[in-house]
Design a protein around this motif. Structure first.
Motif, mmCIF file in Angstrom:
data_model
loop_
_atom_site.group_PDB
_atom_site.id
_atom_site.type_symbol
_atom_site.label_atom_id
_atom_site.label_comp_id
_atom_site.label_asym_id
_atom_site.label_seq_id
_atom_site.Cartn_x
_atom_site.Cartn_y
_atom_site.Cartn_z
ATOM 1 N N SER B 66 0.830 -1.204 0.000
ATOM 2 C CA SER B 66 0.000 0.000 0.000
ATOM 3 C C SER B 66 0.859 1.247 0.000
ATOM 4 O O SER B 66 0.561 2.212 -0.704
ATOM 5 C CB SER B 66 -0.926 0.015 1.212
ATOM 6 O OG SER B 66 -1.766 -1.116 1.169
ATOM 7 N N ARG B 67 1.946 1.201 0.774
ATOM 8 C CA ARG B 67 2.806 2.379 0.810
ATOM 9 C C ARG B 67 3.396 2.633 -0.583
ATOM 10 O O ARG B 67 3.408 3.765 -1.069
ATOM 11 C CB ARG B 67 3.920 2.206 1.838
ATOM 12 C CG ARG B 67 4.812 3.444 1.862
ATOM 13 C CD ARG B 67 5.883 3.430 2.907
ATOM 14 N NE ARG B 67 5.346 3.438 4.256
ATOM 15 C CZ ARG B 67 5.534 2.465 5.125
ATOM 16 N NH1 ARG B 67 6.235 1.408 4.781
ATOM 17 N NH2 ARG B 67 5.027 2.550 6.317
ATOM 18 N N ALA B 69 2.225 1.619 -3.533
ATOM 19 C CA ALA B 69 1.189 2.026 -4.488
ATOM 20 C C ALA B 69 0.810 3.484 -4.282
ATOM 21 O O ALA B 69 0.586 4.225 -5.237
ATOM 22 C CB ALA B 69 -0.039 1.130 -4.334
ATOM 23 N N VAL B 70 0.763 3.913 -3.007
ATOM 24 C CA VAL B 70 0.427 5.310 -2.719
ATOM 25 C C VAL B 70 1.490 6.231 -3.302
ATOM 26 O O VAL B 70 1.174 7.204 -3.986
ATOM 27 C CB VAL B 70 0.281 5.548 -1.201
ATOM 28 C CG1 VAL B 70 0.301 7.032 -0.882
ATOM 29 C CG2 VAL B 70 -0.994 4.916 -0.683
#
Lengths: 208, 282
Positions: B66-67, B69-70
């Motif tokens: 998630s980090r 992709a963000v």
């Protein structure tokens, strides 16, 4: 019913309200390790406050759709077992990652709740789905994600009327969304979330 | 594990325990058509010794995925969008200028020559040994290349605008969103501008003529390209431009401060424009 284990009605910072134990997330008041679960910031807290049977327990596995910055899901993860948090927008996800870091049972997923096949390879069958997605097609999202619910599991849904159609009467919008949901679920509870959340309907349902 | 071809395997299949990078790719790009008891499967397949080890690995990998992709999605930032829209305009202008120049030159040698992209495409495919025609064919090929580039950049603008400013993009479309951000100098700058300024962004000449005195105040700047302004009767265009810029200002602030898509702002605008347009009818 009583509150789930891990959620208590306590006096925090002078006011009584729901509280859970965990790392503070959004500047909420804390006392003795308990953090206030603010009803005006969490639709799930409104339902728990009314002692609605949501299916949230200390050992339940949870899929949370529309986790946003993690305000509510942080409390859910304080209480429950493995908690999968799906959020589509990158900016709130940045905050959510921070919330997840301090909670080993919280798994953030930057995914679209309308496309469950893109996280079905990660999310296991769950006891509870909490859905709070502010997009058009909220009924379809609930139907598409039913595959994750175990038998006897529950769906807790906050329907936001304005996300479907601002120009229509909220009650008509709620009826339409409920029609869609009822194709796959038995509705157990519906009620408005006023005064904490305007034009929102809280729904609890079980898969057919 | 492509998106079009869901497998029945979990994200951990084929991933070495401890290979975070492979796990991140599997979480981001994988898919499955059925839901399985992944923790039990992972223990069976030897990915983890027990469920608690599985959850540890899952936590580590989902947080990392998630980090990453963000930061990828946010790397598509407002400054990159500004470069893209300016380059798009330059490529388009160059393609048009060259089309005119080449068509004019070709017209002196080929009576069939017309000033349009079909002729240029046809010219680019010709074979020639004449030194002048060779140049014309080569130039036509470059114009076709520029036009392909314009399409590619336009796709890039669409994607970037969507992730930089989802609300503005929903309301104004990717190109106008990019132009507004470029005129303001960035999304932050746009978010801090009052609606009245957004209304006349791109009409600075007319605005200063008005402020010096004499000229009428401009009703709209670059937002004129929006259907809600251009498609409204001239007498109501000022109202439509004011309504549109008001909602664009709100959208810019949501995009800058929250980043979450909120369709209701767009719907409020639809409603308002409908009312403005209904005024002529009555």
């Amino acid at each position: 019913m009583t509150l789930p284990e891990g959620v208590e009605r306590r006096e925090v910072d002078g006011d009584e309200g729901l509280a859970t134990r965990g790392e503070p997330v959004y500047g909420e008041p804390t006392e003795d390790g308990w953090r206030r679960w603010d009803r005006s910031r969490s639709k799930l807290a409104v339902l728990l406050g009314r002692e609605v049977e949501t299916g949230l327990t200390a050992d339940s596995t949870v899929l949370y759709l529309g986790a946003a910055s993690g305000t509510t899901v942080s409390h859910v993860a304080d209480v429950a077992g493995p908690t999968y948090a799906v959020e589509f927008a990158p900016r709130p996800m940045r905050d959510l990652v921070g919330v997840a870091e301090a909670r080993p049972n919280l798994f953030p997923l930057l995914k679209d709740a309308r496309k469950p096949e893109h996280y079905a390879h990660v999310v296991e069958p769950v006891d509870l789905i909490v859905q709070d997605v502010a997009i058009r097609g909220q009924g379809e999202v609930a139907v598409a994600n039913k595959q994750f619910l175990r038998d006897g599991g529950r769906l807790v849904l906050a329907i936001k009327a304005r996300s479907e159609d601002v120009t229509r009467d909220p009650d008509e919008v709620f009826d339409d969304v409920l029609d869609t949901v009822e194709a796959e679920y038995e509705i157990r509870y519906t009620d408005g979330l006023e005064p904490f959340h305007e034009d929102h309907l809280g729904v609890v349902a079980e898969p057919k | 594990m492509s998106e079009d071809n869901p497998t029945e395997a979990g994200w951990f299949s084929g991933v070495e325990p401890g290979d975070i990078e492979a796990g991140v790719t599997a979480i981001q790009e994988g898919s499955a058509s059925t839901v399985e008891d992944w923790p039990a499967r992972a223990v069976e397949s030897g990915f983890a010794a027990d469920e608690s080890e599985y959850y540890e690995r899952l936590h580590e990998t989902t947080v990392a995925a998630s980090r990453q992709a963000v930061s990828q999605r946010e790397g598509a930032d407002d400054q990159q969008l500004i470069h893209s829209i300016r380059t798009l305009d330059d490529c388009q202008r160059l393609a048009n200028e060259l089309t005119e120049r080449v068509a004019e030159w070709a017209g002196s040698r080929d009576p069939e020559a017309t000033v349009d992209s079909e002729y240029i495409e046809e010219l680019a495919d010709r074979e020639s040994t004449d030194p002048i025609d060779e140049r014309l064919v080569s130039l036509a090929g470059r114009i076709v290349g520029l036009q392909t580039e314009v399409q590619e950049i336009r796709t890039l603008v669409e994607q970037t605008a969507e992730s930089v400013a989802p609300n503005l993009t929903a309301m104004a479309g990717p190109e106008l969103t990019a132009r507004l951000i470029a005129l303001a100098g960035g999304l932050e700058e746009l978010a801090k501008k009052p609606a009245g300024t957004i209304q006349v962004l791109g009409a600075e000449d007319a605005l200063f003529a008005h402020l010096r005195g004499g000229a009428p105040s401009p009703k709209h700047g670059v937002i004129f390209t929006h259907e809600y302004v251009r498609g409204t009767a001239p007498v109501d265009r000022g109202s439509a431009a004011r309504a549109l810029s008001g909602k664009l200002a709100i959208a810019a602030r949501i995009d800058y401060y929250s980043g979450e898509y909120r369709p209701e702002i767009e719907a409020e605008l639809d409603e308002r424009i409908e009312r403005i347009r209904a005024r002529d009818a009555s």
